[in-house]
Design a protein around this motif. Structure first.
Motif, PDB file in Angstrom:
ATOM      1  N   ASP A 116       0.843  -1.196   0.000  1.00 13.44           N
ATOM      2  CA  ASP A 116       0.000   0.000   0.000  1.00 13.44           C
ATOM      3  C   ASP A 116       0.879   1.247   0.000  1.00 13.44           C
ATOM      4  OD1 ASP A 116       0.007   1.076   3.150  1.00 13.44           O
ATOM      5  OD2 ASP A 116       0.415  -1.060   2.894  1.00 13.44           O
ATOM      6  N   VAL A 121       1.677  -2.381   5.179  1.00 17.79           N
ATOM      7  CA  VAL A 121       1.881  -3.824   5.100  1.00 17.79           C
ATOM      8  C   VAL A 121       2.986  -4.264   6.070  1.00 17.79           C
ATOM      9  CG1 VAL A 121       3.558  -3.637   3.208  1.00 17.79           C
ATOM     10  CG2 VAL A 121       2.252  -5.753   3.508  1.00 17.79           C
ATOM     11  N   GLN A 124       1.844  -5.426   9.533  1.00 24.26           N
ATOM     12  CA  GLN A 124       1.113  -6.690   9.613  1.00 24.26           C
ATOM     13  C   GLN A 124       2.091  -7.843   9.765  1.00 24.26           C
ATOM     14  OE1 GLN A 124      -1.186  -6.814   5.999  1.00 24.26           O
ATOM     15  NE2 GLN A 124      -2.020  -4.758   6.304  1.00 24.26           N
TER      16      GLN A 124
END
Length: 253
Positions: A116, A121, A124
């Motif tokens: 993104d 990301v 995560q």
């Protein structure tokens, strides 16, 4: 005007007058400059008649080779530390060093939806491998480590690392599908001011020290008209425009 600058100016005058024969210049080129150098080499030869012979690799590896007597005439580095060190150690011409570009780090994926634009990301849990260049040899690898540390996610992502010697090898890991993501040089994925394939997050510069990239004239190029002409060409607007198109920032000399 320094002795080096006078020599460059004199060489350029002779070339313009057609009084010097074209020669060759052997350049050790940092891996992040691989694709831009293809274009610059063609433009340089067209503008001066000289031939540029590049060798690609990590800046740290080139440093070791130069200390061992590698026959390069110019080093186009990925940092400003190693060219300065070569000057101090008597392996490069004093006063010849300057910053030709400031690099940018990008987190890139071949998947158009893999990364993104905000880099969230990374916050995560890892899904796939993360390619980075060896931080001991590559300033871009060191910048990647700094970025992950600044985001507080280094420990989470370290088990997912797929490490290459250079940023060029890190790119190959992602392009081949062996890694889902990679911390790369923006110049490897940007063309004419945009990223035409995959997805990427251009890392804000506050996450790592500036990626100042210096060029330096090595002792073997001290008397080379082609080497002096190449240093001069890197300061020209055509060369600067090419570098900007690949995502580098350039400074006025």
């Amino acid at each position: 005007m320094s002795h080096l600058h006078r020599a460059i100016a004199f060489t350029a005058t002779l070339l313009a007058a057609g009084l010097l024969q074209a020669g060759q210049v052997r350049v050790a080129v940092a891996a992040n400059m691989a694709i831009p150098m293809q274009r610059i080499a063609v433009e340089f030869e067209r503008a001066t008649g000289h031939e540029l012979i590049p060798a690609l690799g990590s800046t740290g590896r080139f440093y070791s080779q130069l200390r061992g007597g590698a026959p390069f005439e110019v080093l186009l580095a990925a940092d400003d530390e190693i060219p300065a060190r070569l000057e101090r150690e008597g392996l490069a011409v004093p006063g010849s060093r300057f910053t030709y570009a400031v690099g940018r780090l990008v987190l890139w994926s071949l998947d158009p939806h893999g990364v993104d634009p905000q880099g969230n990301v990374l916050k995560q849990l890892p899904r796939g491998r993360l390619a980075i260049a060896d931080p001991r040899l590559s300033p871009y690898g060191a910048a990647a480590i700094k970025t992950l540390g600044g985001l507080g996610v280094l420990a989470a992502w370290q088990p997912a690392f797929l490490q290459g010697e250079s940023v060029s090898q890190a790119f190959q890991f992602v392009a081949s599908g062996n890694a889902s993501y990679g911390f790369l040089a923006l110049s490897q994925v940007m063309r004419d001011g945009r990223i035409p394939r995959g997805s990427g997050w251009i890392v804000p510069s506050q996450y790592h020290p500036p990626l100042n990239q210096d060029v330096v004239l090595l002792n073997g190029g001290r008397s080379s008209a082609a080497a002096l002409a190449f240093l001069d060409y890197l300061k020209s607007e055509p060369a600067r425009a090419t570098l900007r198109g690949f995502g580098y920032e350039v400074v006025k000399h």
